[in-house]
Design a protein around this motif. Structure first.
Motif, PDB file in Angstrom:
ATOM      1  N   GLN A 179      -4.898   0.784   8.657  1.00 26.63           N
ATOM      2  CA  GLN A 179      -3.585   1.079   9.099  1.00 26.63           C
ATOM      3  C   GLN A 179      -2.499   0.006   8.634  1.00 26.63           C
ATOM      4  OE1 GLN A 179      -3.014   2.362  13.006  1.00 26.63           O
ATOM      5  NE2 GLN A 179      -0.802   2.232  12.803  1.00 26.63           N
ATOM      6  N   VAL A 180      -1.376   0.149   7.954  1.00 20.16           N
ATOM      7  CA  VAL A 180      -0.510  -0.846   7.606  1.00 20.16           C
ATOM      8  C   VAL A 180       0.365  -0.972   9.043  1.00 20.16           C
ATOM      9  CG1 VAL A 180       1.474  -1.264   6.000  1.00 20.16           C
ATOM     10  CG2 VAL A 180      -0.410  -0.023   5.193  1.00 20.16           C
ATOM     11  N   LEU A 181       0.691  -2.507   9.134  1.00 21.05           N
ATOM     12  CA  LEU A 181       1.294  -2.853  10.351  1.00 21.05           C
ATOM     13  C   LEU A 181       2.475  -3.397   9.883  1.00 21.05           C
ATOM     14  CD1 LEU A 181      -1.598  -4.848  12.389  1.00 21.05           C
ATOM     15  CD2 LEU A 181      -1.094  -2.487  12.461  1.00 21.05           C
ATOM     16  N   GLU A 182       2.466  -4.254   8.748  1.00 20.96           N
ATOM     17  CA  GLU A 182       3.879  -4.840   8.344  1.00 20.96           C
ATOM     18  C   GLU A 182       3.819  -5.003   6.831  1.00 20.96           C
ATOM     19  OE1 GLU A 182       5.599  -8.245  10.315  1.00 20.96           O
ATOM     20  OE2 GLU A 182       3.942  -7.987  11.518  1.00 20.96           O
ATOM     21  N   ARG A 183       4.912  -4.788   6.342  1.00 17.85           N
ATOM     22  CA  ARG A 183       4.958  -4.837   4.628  1.00 17.85           C
ATOM     23  C   ARG A 183       5.937  -5.946   4.362  1.00 17.85           C
ATOM     24  NH1 ARG A 183       3.033  -0.032   2.411  1.00 17.85           N
ATOM     25  NH2 ARG A 183       2.854   1.641   3.865  1.00 17.85           N
ATOM     26  N   PHE A 184       5.480  -6.840   3.394  1.00 22.76           N
ATOM     27  CA  PHE A 184       6.436  -7.918   3.053  1.00 22.76           C
ATOM     28  C   PHE A 184       6.563  -7.883   1.440  1.00 22.76           C
ATOM     29  CE2 PHE A 184       3.056  -9.329   6.418  1.00 22.76           C
ATOM     30  CZ  PHE A 184       4.157  -9.463   7.353  1.00 22.76           C
ATOM     31  N   GLY A 185       6.662  -6.615   0.821  1.00 19.41           N
ATOM     32  CA  GLY A 185       6.669  -6.783  -0.491  1.00 19.41           C
ATOM     33  C   GLY A 185       5.597  -7.023  -1.471  1.00 19.41           C
ATOM     34  N   ASP A 186       5.321  -8.145  -1.823  1.00 14.87           N
ATOM     35  CA  ASP A 186       4.305  -8.486  -2.563  1.00 14.87           C
ATOM     36  C   ASP A 186       2.642  -8.750  -1.564  1.00 14.87           C
ATOM     37  OD1 ASP A 186       5.495  -8.841  -5.022  1.00 14.87           O
ATOM     38  OD2 ASP A 186       5.905 -10.884  -4.510  1.00 14.87           O
ATOM     39  N   TYR A 187       2.869  -8.590  -0.183  1.00 17.78           N
ATOM     40  CA  TYR A 187       1.690  -8.399   0.738  1.00 17.78           C
ATOM     41  C   TYR A 187       1.983  -7.472   1.754  1.00 17.78           C
ATOM     42  CZ  TYR A 187       0.872 -13.093  -1.744  1.00 17.78           C
ATOM     43  OH  TYR A 187       0.320 -13.810  -2.679  1.00 17.78           O
ATOM     44  N   SER A 188       1.070  -7.209   2.568  1.00 14.64           N
ATOM     45  CA  SER A 188       0.965  -6.259   3.513  1.00 14.64           C
ATOM     46  C   SER A 188      -0.007  -6.755   4.601  1.00 14.64           C
ATOM     47  CB  SER A 188       0.595  -4.859   3.201  1.00 14.64           C
ATOM     48  OG  SER A 188       1.473  -4.390   2.161  1.00 14.64           O
ATOM     49  N   LEU A 208       0.810  -1.220   0.184  1.00 15.71           N
ATOM     50  CA  LEU A 208       0.085   0.019  -0.056  1.00 15.71           C
ATOM     51  C   LEU A 208       0.940   1.294   0.055  1.00 15.71           C
ATOM     52  CD1 LEU A 208      -2.016  -2.169   1.422  1.00 15.71           C
ATOM     53  CD2 LEU A 208      -3.350  -0.441   2.160  1.00 15.71           C
ATOM     54  N   PRO A 209       0.487   2.136  -0.698  1.00 15.35           N
ATOM     55  CA  PRO A 209       1.357   3.452  -0.915  1.00 15.35           C
ATOM     56  C   PRO A 209       1.442   4.316   0.429  1.00 15.35           C
ATOM     57  CG  PRO A 209      -0.682   3.833  -1.979  1.00 15.35           C
ATOM     58  CD  PRO A 209      -0.603   2.215  -1.641  1.00 15.35           C
ATOM     59  N   ASN A 210       0.146   4.298   1.239  1.00 15.80           N
ATOM     60  CA  ASN A 210       0.189   5.042   2.444  1.00 15.80           C
ATOM     61  C   ASN A 210       0.092   3.993   3.623  1.00 15.80           C
ATOM     62  OD1 ASN A 210      -0.313   7.663   0.989  1.00 15.80           O
ATOM     63  ND2 ASN A 210      -2.196   6.736   0.493  1.00 15.80           N
ATOM     64  N   ASP A 211       0.631   4.645   4.836  1.00 16.11           N
ATOM     65  CA  ASP A 211       0.581   3.882   5.927  1.00 16.11           C
ATOM     66  C   ASP A 211      -0.782   3.854   6.585  1.00 16.11           C
ATOM     67  OD1 ASP A 211       3.519   3.193   6.111  1.00 16.11           O
ATOM     68  OD2 ASP A 211       3.941   5.039   7.147  1.00 16.11           O
ATOM     69  N   ARG A 212      -1.650   4.704   6.326  1.00 12.87           N
ATOM     70  CA  ARG A 212      -3.090   4.625   6.725  1.00 12.87           C
ATOM     71  C   ARG A 212      -3.813   5.352   5.784  1.00 12.87           C
ATOM     72  NH1 ARG A 212      -3.539   5.908  12.115  1.00 12.87           N
ATOM     73  NH2 ARG A 212      -1.204   5.520  12.396  1.00 12.87           N
ATOM     74  N   GLY A 213      -5.254   5.210   6.025  1.00 16.08           N
ATOM     75  CA  GLY A 213      -6.057   5.894   5.024  1.00 16.08           C
ATOM     76  C   GLY A 213      -7.498   5.400   5.443  1.00 16.08           C
ATOM     77  N   LEU A 214      -8.347   6.321   4.716  1.00 18.71           N
ATOM     78  CA  LEU A 214      -9.840   6.045   4.896  1.00 18.71           C
ATOM     79  C   LEU A 214     -10.499   5.639   3.469  1.00 18.71           C
ATOM     80  CD1 LEU A 214     -12.516   7.996   7.118  1.00 18.71           C
ATOM     81  CD2 LEU A 214     -12.919   7.701   4.868  1.00 18.71           C
ATOM     82  N   ILE A 215     -11.273   4.479   3.701  1.00 16.04           N
ATOM     83  CA  ILE A 215     -12.003   4.413   2.319  1.00 16.04           C
ATOM     84  C   ILE A 215     -13.480   4.609   2.628  1.00 16.04           C
ATOM     85  CG2 ILE A 215     -12.435   2.298   0.640  1.00 16.04           C
ATOM     86  CD1 ILE A 215     -10.176   0.958   1.844  1.00 16.04           C
TER      87      ILE A 215
END
Length: 295
Positions: free
Chosen positions: A207-216, A172-179
């Motif tokens: 809110q993004v907790l961890e990033r794994f490249g192809d998955y978050s 995801l491009p942002n660490d947090r957001g609202l849809i």
């Protein structure tokens, strides 16, 4: 049976559903079958009712339903005289339906919980809200009608706390957001939900907790509770939930369905007024997959 229209302008099917105990789908079925008369005449569902119209309809026969209590393993996280909080396992349907008359959470609740509210009838006793079959996690269950009304009102007022964790495709491009995108039944596939202009309000925070490249790994908070809301919203922004065969890609993480877990649930206790909050760990397959992604 018959009812008289006091406010005109509505479609016949909608008016019949609002003036009677019929659901809109049942109202439509009766209209198509010619069982609904307006001032003695058959009308189509799109007919605009007028003040003073007399609508005659069929009172549906009540089907005798007797769902059996089943000794199915479920984790009851909390229980008192008014409410129970359960950790629904992945793969379990919440309540009986045409294709699932046994093996549901309701069957298990009938065995493990002494009392359940009757507001939603024999098919959904105690059920205040639902999560999908292949979503695991916390659900509140009402043990009497008074508790059910208060819990349901709090949900409707968007005051309950519902936090999920999910493994989603992409970075995801942002660490947090609202849809904020309205959700309704898909016009292309009636079995699916979709973001459509005529849909109902739907709001999801992430809110993004961890990033794994192809998955978050993301944490998601619901402000509304539309069917498949998280799954639809994440697919809409291009990051579908991993393992979701309906809204996501075929090439995905192997598991027992979507990697989506209702981790935290908070609400005002219907009797004491106290704010209560519960958290449970994700299933073993979810945790194992996270460990593999971290490596």
């Amino acid at each position: 049976m018959e009812v008289r229209v006091e406010i005109g302008g509505m479609r016949l099917d909608k008016a019949l559903a609002e003036l009677t105990d019929l659901s809109r789908s049942v109202a439509n079925e009766q209209i198509k079958a010619g069982q609904v008369l307006v001032n003695g005449q058959v009308k189509k569902a799109k007919y605009s009712v007028q003040v003073g119209d007399v609508i005659q309809y069929q009172e549906p026969e009540v089907e005798a339903l007797d769902y059996v209590a089943e000794n199915l393993p479920i984790e009851i996280v909390y229980q008192d005289a008014d409410v129970a909080v359960v950790n629904k396992p992945q793969g379990m349907v919440v309540h009986p339906s045409a294709g699932h008359t046994s093996g549901t959470l309701v069957n298990a609740l009938l065995y493990h919980v002494k009392d359940l509210s009757g507001i939603n009838g024999v098919m959904r006793p105690g059920i205040v809200h639902r999560i999908d079959k292949d979503t695991s996690g916390l659900l509140m269950v009402a043990k009497n009608d008074e508790a059910h009304v208060k819990l349901a009102e709090e949900l409707k007022a968007k005051k309950s706390l519902r936090k999920y964790i999910a493994i989603v495709h992409g970075n995801l491009p942002n660490d947090r957001g609202l849809i904020e995108a309205p959700i309704g039944r898909s016009e292309k596939d009636r079995k699916k939900q979709a973001v459509i202009a005529k849909g109902k309000e739907a709001i999801t925070r992430f809110q993004v907790l961890e990033r794994f490249g192809d998955y978050s790994l993301v944490e998601l908070s619901l402000e509304t509770g539309r069917t498949h809301q998280i799954r639809v919203h994440m697919a809409y922004i291009g990051h579908p939930v991993a393992g979701d065969e309906v809204y996501g890609p075929r090439k995905t993480l192997k598991g027992d369905g979507q990697f989506l877990h209702a981790q935290t649930l908070g609400f005002t206790h219907p009797r004491t007024g106290e704010l209560v909050e519960f958290t449970v760990e994700a299933p073993a397959i979810f945790q194992k997959t996270l460990e593999e992604l971290r490596k």
